[in-house]
Design an enzyme around this catalytic site. Structure first.
Site, PDB file in Angstrom:
ATOM      1  N   LYS A  20       0.837  -1.206   0.000  1.00  0.00           N
ATOM      2  CA  LYS A  20       0.000   0.000   0.000  1.00  0.00           C
ATOM      3  C   LYS A  20       0.872   1.257   0.000  1.00  0.00           C
ATOM      4  CE  LYS A  20      -3.818  -2.283   2.353  1.00  0.00           C
ATOM      5  NZ  LYS A  20      -4.543  -2.543   1.155  1.00  0.00           N
ATOM      6  N   CYS A  21       1.859   1.260  -0.875  1.00  0.00           N
ATOM      7  CA  CYS A  21       2.849   2.332  -0.944  1.00  0.00           C
ATOM      8  C   CYS A  21       2.784   2.971  -2.332  1.00  0.00           C
ATOM      9  CB  CYS A  21       4.235   1.721  -0.701  1.00  0.00           C
ATOM     10  SG  CYS A  21       5.629   2.841  -0.888  1.00  0.00           S
ATOM     11  N   GLY A  22       3.170   4.218  -2.424  1.00  0.00           N
ATOM     12  CA  GLY A  22       3.237   4.865  -3.724  1.00  0.00           C
ATOM     13  C   GLY A  22       4.215   4.177  -4.675  1.00  0.00           C
TER      14      GLY A  22
END
Length: 166
Positions: free
Chosen positions: A35-37
């Site tokens: 759930k990271c850019g």
């Protein structure tokens, strides 16, 4: 001298893995998060793995939840996400800590000082998800790359490590 052969890790399926099994290959170790850019980098990591597998590259993914709780899932959820969302077929490992007292021994070593190909690599904690370490066939650290470095830009250093370029 310490090398990759000195470490073990728990695979995402719960089995113990002697990381020495990867000595002789060029290894790209990455701390990952779902759930990271930077999560779309899974595509580039898989592309590198697919492109250079036959020449001896192996990507190893180590999920980590130390940065803004961006890897909250269980190992089973992470494995499913990586497989269905990005077609990841490179080895993934159980969630680890990469910084601090609880850091996995592999990351304690990786974040230490090394004599890299382009000169010294200073000891420094992991700054964020998707920090990458390129290891040579001898199991030593050749280079460290920040999260922002896209996997696709690593083709040349990977090829050099594989011996495809002088």
């Amino acid at each position: 001298m310490t090398t990759l052969a000195d470490f073990t890790a728990t695979a995402i399926d719960g089995s113990d893995t002697d990381l020495g099994r990867y000595v002789g290959q060029v290894v790209l170790i990455v701390n990952t998060a779902s759930k990271c850019g930077f999560t779309p980098q899974y595509d580039g990591l898989q592309e590198l793995q697919s492109r250079y597998r036959e020449e001896g590259l192996i990507v190893l993914g180590f999920p980590c939840d130390q940065f803004n709780h961006q890897e909250p899932g269980t190992d089973a959820e992470i494995a499913e996400f990586c497989s269905t969302s990005f077609g990841v077929d490179f080895p993934m490992f159980s969630k680890v800590e990469v910084n601090g007292e609880g850091a996995h021994p592999l990351y304690q070593w990786l974040t230490g000082a090394h004599e890299g190909v382009g000169g010294p690599i200073e000891a420094a904690p992991i700054g964020w998800n998707f920090t990458k370490f390129l290891l040579g066939r001898d199991g030593t650290v050749r280079a460290r790359y920040a999260s922002e470095v896209e996997p696709g830009t690593l083709a040349e250093p990977v090829e050099e490590a594989l011996g495809a370029r002088g």
